[in-house]
Enzyme design. Sequence first.
Site, short mmCIF file in Angstrom:
data_model
loop_
_atom_site.label_atom_id
_atom_site.label_comp_id
_atom_site.label_asym_id
_atom_site.label_seq_id
_atom_site.Cartn_x
_atom_site.Cartn_y
_atom_site.Cartn_z
N HIS A 1 -10.97 3.51 9.46
CA HIS A 1 -10.90 2.01 8.89
C HIS A 1 -11.47 1.19 9.68
O HIS A 1 -11.96 0.40 9.43
CB HIS A 1 -9.47 2.16 8.87
CG HIS A 1 -8.93 0.56 8.25
ND1 HIS A 1 -9.53 0.28 7.07
CD2 HIS A 1 -8.28 -0.41 8.59
CE1 HIS A 1 -9.04 -1.15 6.75
NE2 HIS A 1 -8.33 -1.33 7.62
N GLU B 1 7.56 -11.45 11.36
CA GLU B 1 8.38 -11.67 10.53
C GLU B 1 7.54 -11.85 9.12
O GLU B 1 8.16 -11.47 7.81
CB GLU B 1 9.43 -12.57 10.88
CG GLU B 1 10.37 -13.06 9.53
CD GLU B 1 11.24 -14.06 10.12
OE1 GLU B 1 12.24 -14.45 9.30
OE2 GLU B 1 11.38 -14.46 11.41
N SER C 1 0.89 28.66 19.64
CA SER C 1 0.23 28.99 20.96
C SER C 1 -1.02 28.05 21.05
O SER C 1 -0.93 26.88 21.20
CB SER C 1 -0.16 30.32 21.06
OG SER C 1 -0.57 30.79 22.16
#
Length: 255
Positions: free
Chosen positions: A236, A177, A138
């Site tokens: 951070h 990548e 709730s």
Amino acid sequence: VSARLLQGMLRWTRAWRLPLRGLGPYSLSFSRVPVAPISSGRSGAEPRSVLLSYKLLDGEATRPALVFLHGLFGSKTNFNSIAKALAQQTGRRVLTVDARNHGDSPHNPDMSYEAMSQDLQDLLPQLGLVPCVLIGHSMGGKTAMLLALQRDLAERQFLLTNLVEVDGRLVWRVNLEALAQHVDKILAFPPRQESYPGPTLFLLGGNSQYVHPSHHVEIRRLFPRAQLQTVPNAGHWIHADCPQDFVAAIRGFLA
């Protein structure tokens, strides 16, 4: 819970303030509930958190903990048996929390979902429970929903700063990548034998888990004159969370 029930409870509470006449030799005792100071901050400012009462069952620190948030008029004890069962069956840490103005947590005039979310955003990193699994009933469920949306939104906004338009199409300006191939090296630090003799400031976010106390010895070996300073309410990204404290720390180091 209906508004009518809430109004009835308020009337009942006010009735206890009246003199007790003709009730005989009854003795009443009440437990003391902490009251958080009222913030006089600007309207629209970030809600001031309160220190929530909680119970933490131990478990594997490598797995996300389970965090239970109760509903209106409830408390952390509502989940006692379930929390124990899940801690035993899953091996995870399990946290039950009293929301502000409930259970043993402090009273505060602000009962907004933004404030309840902020309470958890401050508590969970302090306990080392980020990330975690939020389970709310709730009112607690709505608090969990808002917290998830606020944290997902902040991370999405940060990541989207790397999305740019080139020749009419959206592309990532970071080399995903290459980053994926070297993420382990990025998170680590190359071993070094020499040390740097100059003054150095390490500024740590109080809610961040990136620099552990176990790292301090190696930091001081590499940087003997290092100062380790913590910004209490920052994560951070200290410069984004607490820019004024960030600037003040740099100015203090340069002085």
